[in-house]
Design a protein around this motif. Structure first.
Motif, PDB file in Angstrom:
ATOM      1  N   LEU A   1      12.974  41.942  14.424  1.00  0.00           N
ATOM      2  CA  LEU A   1      12.775  42.632  15.700  1.00  0.00           C
ATOM      3  C   LEU A   1      11.320  42.540  16.146  1.00  0.00           C
ATOM      4  O   LEU A   1      11.030  42.289  17.320  1.00  0.00           O
ATOM      5  N   THR A   2      10.400  42.749  15.202  1.00  0.00           N
ATOM      6  CA  THR A   2       8.982  42.651  15.561  1.00  0.00           C
ATOM      7  C   THR A   2       8.612  41.213  15.944  1.00  0.00           C
ATOM      8  O   THR A   2       7.807  41.001  16.854  1.00  0.00           O
ATOM      9  N   ARG A   3       9.215  40.234  15.246  1.00  0.00           N
ATOM     10  CA  ARG A   3       8.953  38.831  15.609  1.00  0.00           C
ATOM     11  C   ARG A   3       9.449  38.532  17.010  1.00  0.00           C
ATOM     12  O   ARG A   3       8.758  37.874  17.797  1.00  0.00           O
ATOM     13  N   ARG A   4      10.644  39.020  17.335  1.00  0.00           N
ATOM     14  CA  ARG A   4      11.200  38.771  18.673  1.00  0.00           C
ATOM     15  C   ARG A   4      10.341  39.430  19.748  1.00  0.00           C
ATOM     16  O   ARG A   4      10.086  38.841  20.804  1.00  0.00           O
ATOM     17  N   ALA A   5       9.876  40.640  19.488  1.00  0.00           N
ATOM     18  CA  ALA A   5       9.019  41.342  20.453  1.00  0.00           C
ATOM     19  C   ALA A   5       7.721  40.569  20.678  1.00  0.00           C
ATOM     20  O   ALA A   5       7.259  40.413  21.818  1.00  0.00           O
ATOM     21  N   MET A   6       7.131  40.061  19.597  1.00  0.00           N
ATOM     22  CA  MET A   6       5.894  39.295  19.725  1.00  0.00           C
ATOM     23  C   MET A   6       6.127  37.994  20.487  1.00  0.00           C
ATOM     24  O   MET A   6       5.305  37.600  21.323  1.00  0.00           O
ATOM     25  N   VAL A   7       7.248  37.326  20.213  1.00  0.00           N
ATOM     26  CA  VAL A   7       7.564  36.079  20.923  1.00  0.00           C
ATOM     27  C   VAL A   7       7.747  36.352  22.412  1.00  0.00           C
ATOM     28  O   VAL A   7       7.237  35.607  23.261  1.00  0.00           O
ATOM     29  N   ILE A   8       8.490  37.410  22.762  1.00  0.00           N
ATOM     30  CA  ILE A   8       8.701  37.757  24.169  1.00  0.00           C
ATOM     31  C   ILE A   8       7.369  38.025  24.850  1.00  0.00           C
ATOM     32  O   ILE A   8       7.103  37.536  25.957  1.00  0.00           O
ATOM     33  N   PHE A   9       6.514  38.792  24.186  1.00  0.00           N
ATOM     34  CA  PHE A   9       5.204  39.123  24.753  1.00  0.00           C
ATOM     35  C   PHE A   9       4.376  37.860  24.986  1.00  0.00           C
ATOM     36  O   PHE A   9       3.787  37.677  26.054  1.00  0.00           O
ATOM     37  N   ILE A  10       4.331  36.986  23.987  1.00  0.00           N
ATOM     38  CA  ILE A  10       3.516  35.775  24.088  1.00  0.00           C
ATOM     39  C   ILE A  10       4.050  34.826  25.156  1.00  0.00           C
ATOM     40  O   ILE A  10       3.285  34.284  25.970  1.00  0.00           O
ATOM     41  N   VAL A  11       5.374  34.608  25.163  1.00  0.00           N
ATOM     42  CA  VAL A  11       5.970  33.718  26.164  1.00  0.00           C
ATOM     43  C   VAL A  11       5.754  34.271  27.566  1.00  0.00           C
ATOM     44  O   VAL A  11       5.433  33.525  28.505  1.00  0.00           O
ATOM     45  N   PHE A  12       5.905  35.585  27.722  1.00  0.00           N
ATOM     46  CA  PHE A  12       5.696  36.223  29.022  1.00  0.00           C
ATOM     47  C   PHE A  12       4.248  36.047  29.476  1.00  0.00           C
ATOM     48  O   PHE A  12       3.978  35.710  30.630  1.00  0.00           O
ATOM     49  N   PHE A  13       3.315  36.245  28.533  1.00  0.00           N
ATOM     50  CA  PHE A  13       1.892  36.118  28.868  1.00  0.00           C
ATOM     51  C   PHE A  13       1.541  34.679  29.223  1.00  0.00           C
ATOM     52  O   PHE A  13       0.792  34.421  30.173  1.00  0.00           O
TER      53      PHE A  13
ATOM     54  N   THR B   1      18.162  47.401  35.492  1.00  0.00           N
ATOM     55  CA  THR B   1      17.885  46.514  36.620  1.00  0.00           C
ATOM     56  C   THR B   1      16.406  46.153  36.721  1.00  0.00           C
ATOM     57  O   THR B   1      16.012  45.472  37.659  1.00  0.00           O
ATOM     58  N   ALA B   2      15.596  46.630  35.787  1.00  0.00           N
ATOM     59  CA  ALA B   2      14.150  46.418  35.862  1.00  0.00           C
ATOM     60  C   ALA B   2      13.742  45.110  35.196  1.00  0.00           C
ATOM     61  O   ALA B   2      14.516  44.459  34.506  1.00  0.00           O
ATOM     62  N   GLY B   3      12.470  44.729  35.422  1.00  0.00           N
ATOM     63  CA  GLY B   3      11.925  43.521  34.825  1.00  0.00           C
ATOM     64  C   GLY B   3      10.782  43.848  33.893  1.00  0.00           C
ATOM     65  O   GLY B   3      10.716  44.928  33.317  1.00  0.00           O
ATOM     66  N   GLY B   4       9.832  42.902  33.757  1.00  0.00           N
ATOM     67  CA  GLY B   4       8.721  43.092  32.845  1.00  0.00           C
ATOM     68  C   GLY B   4       9.109  42.754  31.412  1.00  0.00           C
ATOM     69  O   GLY B   4      10.233  42.339  31.137  1.00  0.00           O
ATOM     70  N   ILE B   5       8.175  42.940  30.480  1.00  0.00           N
ATOM     71  CA  ILE B   5       8.494  42.663  29.079  1.00  0.00           C
ATOM     72  C   ILE B   5       9.383  43.746  28.499  1.00  0.00           C
ATOM     73  O   ILE B   5       9.949  43.575  27.426  1.00  0.00           O
ATOM     74  N   LYS B   6       9.483  44.884  29.153  1.00  0.00           N
ATOM     75  CA  LYS B   6      10.296  46.055  28.793  1.00  0.00           C
ATOM     76  C   LYS B   6       9.476  47.021  27.926  1.00  0.00           C
ATOM     77  O   LYS B   6       8.632  46.636  27.117  1.00  0.00           O
ATOM     78  N   THR B   7       9.769  48.296  28.109  1.00  0.00           N
ATOM     79  CA  THR B   7       9.033  49.367  27.423  1.00  0.00           C
ATOM     80  C   THR B   7       9.174  49.281  25.913  1.00  0.00           C
ATOM     81  O   THR B   7       8.213  49.507  25.173  1.00  0.00           O
ATOM     82  N   THR B   8      10.370  48.948  25.435  1.00  0.00           N
ATOM     83  CA  THR B   8      10.600  48.888  23.992  1.00  0.00           C
ATOM     84  C   THR B   8       9.827  47.733  23.360  1.00  0.00           C
ATOM     85  O   THR B   8       9.276  47.871  22.268  1.00  0.00           O
ATOM     86  N   THR B   9       9.788  46.599  24.047  1.00  0.00           N
ATOM     87  CA  THR B   9       9.019  45.453  23.547  1.00  0.00           C
ATOM     88  C   THR B   9       7.539  45.803  23.452  1.00  0.00           C
ATOM     89  O   THR B   9       6.872  45.499  22.452  1.00  0.00           O
ATOM     90  N   PHE B  10       7.034  46.445  24.485  1.00  0.00           N
ATOM     91  CA  PHE B  10       5.628  46.848  24.508  1.00  0.00           C
ATOM     92  C   PHE B  10       5.316  47.785  23.348  1.00  0.00           C
ATOM     93  O   PHE B  10       4.299  47.621  22.657  1.00  0.00           O
ATOM     94  N   LEU B  11       6.204  48.751  23.101  1.00  0.00           N
ATOM     95  CA  LEU B  11       5.979  49.702  22.011  1.00  0.00           C
ATOM     96  C   LEU B  11       5.954  48.992  20.660  1.00  0.00           C
ATOM     97  O   LEU B  11       5.059  49.250  19.833  1.00  0.00           O
ATOM     98  N   VAL B  12       6.908  48.115  20.432  1.00  0.00           N
ATOM     99  CA  VAL B  12       6.976  47.407  19.149  1.00  0.00           C
ATOM    100  C   VAL B  12       5.727  46.553  18.941  1.00  0.00           C
ATOM    101  O   VAL B  12       5.169  46.516  17.833  1.00  0.00           O
ATOM    102  N   VAL B  13       5.256  45.887  19.982  1.00  0.00           N
ATOM    103  CA  VAL B  13       4.046  45.062  19.877  1.00  0.00           C
ATOM    104  C   VAL B  13       2.837  45.927  19.542  1.00  0.00           C
ATOM    105  O   VAL B  13       2.031  45.580  18.656  1.00  0.00           O
ATOM    106  N   ILE B  14       2.688  47.050  20.238  1.00  0.00           N
ATOM    107  CA  ILE B  14       1.552  47.956  19.979  1.00  0.00           C
ATOM    108  C   ILE B  14       1.611  48.501  18.556  1.00  0.00           C
ATOM    109  O   ILE B  14       0.589  48.555  17.848  1.00  0.00           O
ATOM    110  N   LEU B  15       2.806  48.909  18.115  1.00  0.00           N
ATOM    111  CA  LEU B  15       2.948  49.429  16.750  1.00  0.00           C
ATOM    112  C   LEU B  15       2.644  48.360  15.715  1.00  0.00           C
ATOM    113  O   LEU B  15       2.008  48.637  14.685  1.00  0.00           O
ATOM    114  N   TYR B  16       3.081  47.148  15.982  1.00  0.00           N
ATOM    115  CA  TYR B  16       2.830  46.038  15.048  1.00  0.00           C
ATOM    116  C   TYR B  16       1.331  45.774  14.925  1.00  0.00           C
ATOM    117  O   TYR B  16       0.799  45.623  13.808  1.00  0.00           O
TER     118      TYR B  16
END
Length: 460
Positions: free
Chosen positions: A358-370, A321-336
């Motif tokens: 998966l890493t591409r999707r995480a980066m896209v989510i992060f960028i679009v969110f930002f 039920t939470a929002g944000g970019i999500k913890t998993t997305t954040f982790l993948v972006v940091i690892l990348y």
């Protein structure tokens, strides 16, 4: 209307279903039967509240307790529940219970709505979600009853307990107690810990519940010590990452809030040590997109607000039920980013390699969110230039992350600013990427698989 939705694609169906619920909630809340005789809310206030309820954000221009009667508050509960569980999951649940077959397209819509990796066995999955949701909310409401029934009487105490349990589990952040969230209950362990428990359970994601339950059931069948030692490793990689990131972020938020606000008399400076720890822990949990508060953020230190914004930006975990970019997305972006700096070829974690898509999707989510955040901040800076910039940033992150905390800015923001906040809340709940796909999918029906000659470009 249902046939109209059926003809739409998955992403458009999610967007349109969200808009449909918002419109329905707005019309119901605008009716005189839903409001108190003393209500001062305008049409725009009802619309803002409906958006915030369905997007489980918690921002409001008018307090629930001063605006809506019992019927109106029941509508609020329904909208929060729909927003928390998702309209698509409710539609799927009703279809399954009616004994009808669900199409592959509908399964894909549900898969997208619930952040599932596959579309199999949805009937059992949805039934279990609803059953566990009501059980957890029921336990939370029962615990609240121990506090609210002695204070308010049986009927009002039970109703308030149900309202609070649904709001906390759905990470909605609304309450029907007053105009200052839970600040009057900052010294109450029962209220603080129960709300925090519900927020965490709602924010970690449904798939994590099921994985833990499945392994606990297996654990009961085995009494060998070796099996017990391997319990954590038997959890799926997703579950382990979610639990690890949740523990790290809550610990980080608790420690930093405790240190930075320790001597601030306007927040926790005058609290006894145990209450300082409890208040710091509560803020760390609520910044995961819950929206409740036990301190006044308008008098918190700038450094604290900045760290709060980082936590809100990250948010909770997928499929909950939470929002944000999500913890998993954040982790993948940091690892990348770390692997790029180390010139590593693969993105690895816990002896696993994340696939490139998966890493591409995480980066896209992060960028679009930002980019959505920056656009919203620019708009709010134009509509409300007199507001302190830091508080505007705080408000934008809170809305986009569907957190719902505010430094007392929401009630006084301009009507144009409210429109921007409503847009951000909807974007944050549905997902900026989903909305972007719904607007551009016709142009992308034919995948561009051709390749041109490679070109070099200086970057960085």
């Amino acid at each position: 209307m249902f046939r109209f939705l059926v003809r739409k694609s998955v992403s458009r169906r999610l967007v349109l279903s969200g808009l449909l619920v918002i419109l329905s909630g707005f019309l119901l809340l605008s009716l005189p039967i839903s409001q108190l005789p003393t209500s001062q809310a305008s049409i725009s206030d009802h619309l803002f509240t409906a958006v915030s309820l369905v997007c489980v954000t918690g921002l409001s221009t008018q307090a629930v307790i001063n605006t809506y009667n019992t019927f109106g508050q029941i509508i609020c509960i329904i909208l929060m529940q729909l927003g928390g569980l998702g309209l698509m999951s409710l539609i799927g649940f009703i279809i399954f219970k009616a004994g009808k077959q669900i199409s592959l397209v509908d399964k894909l819509a549900l898969q997208e709505s619930l952040n599932r990796e596959d579309a199999s066995n949805f009937k059992h999955f949805l039934s279990t979600i609803f059953r566990y949701t009501f059980i957890i909310e029921g336990i939370g409401a029962l615990l609240f009853c121990f506090r609210f029934i002695p204070m308010m009487g049986f009927k009002k105490g039970v109703f308030t307990s149900i309202f609070m349990a649904v709001s906390a589990f759905c990470n909605a952040g609304f309450d029907n107690l007053g105009t200052s969230s839970l600040q009057l209950y900052a010294d109450d362990p029962l209220i603080n810990l129960t709300v925090a428990m519900l927020i965490i359970l709602g924010g970690i994601g449904f798939s994590v519940w099921f994985d833990i339950k499945r392994n606990v059931d297996s654990l009961k069948l085995s009494l060998t010590s070796k099996w017990h030692k391997r319990f954590y490793k038997r959890l799926s990689l997703h579950t382990r990452i979610v639990l690890l990131m949740t523990a790290i972020l809550i610990s980080f938020g608790t420690i930093t809030t405790f240190i930075l606000e320790y001597n601030n008399p306007a927040t926790i400076g005058n609290f006894p040590i145990w209450q300082k720890i409890m208040a710091s822990f509560f803020q760390a949990v609520t910044m995961r997109t819950a929206g409740f508060s036990t301190i006044d953020y308008s008098v918190a230190k700038p450094a604290t607000l900045l760290l709060f914004m980082v936590q809100m930006f990250i948010g909770g975990s997928p499929g909950g039920t939470a929002g944000g970019i999500k913890t998993t997305t954040f982790l993948v972006v940091i690892l990348y980013l770390y692997n790029e700096v180390q010139n590593a070829r693969y993105t690895n974690f816990m002896n696993r390699t994340f696939p490139p898509h998966l890493t591409r999707r995480a980066m896209v989510i992060f960028i679009v969110f930002f980019l959505t955040f920056m656009t919203g901040l620019l708009g709010l800076s134009i509509t409300d230039p007199e507001a302190p910039f830091l508080l505007l940033v705080f408000e934008v992150v809170s809305a986009l992350g569907t957190v719902g905390v505010t430094a007392n800015l929401t009630p006084v923001i301009s009507h144009s600013g409210q429109v921007i906040l409503m847009f951000l809340m909807f974007m944050g709940r549905i997902g900026p990427l989903t909305i972007l796909l719904s607007l551009t999918e016709k142009k992308n029906k034919t995948k561009k698989t051709y390749k041109y000659a490679e070109a070099n470009l200086l970057v960085g």
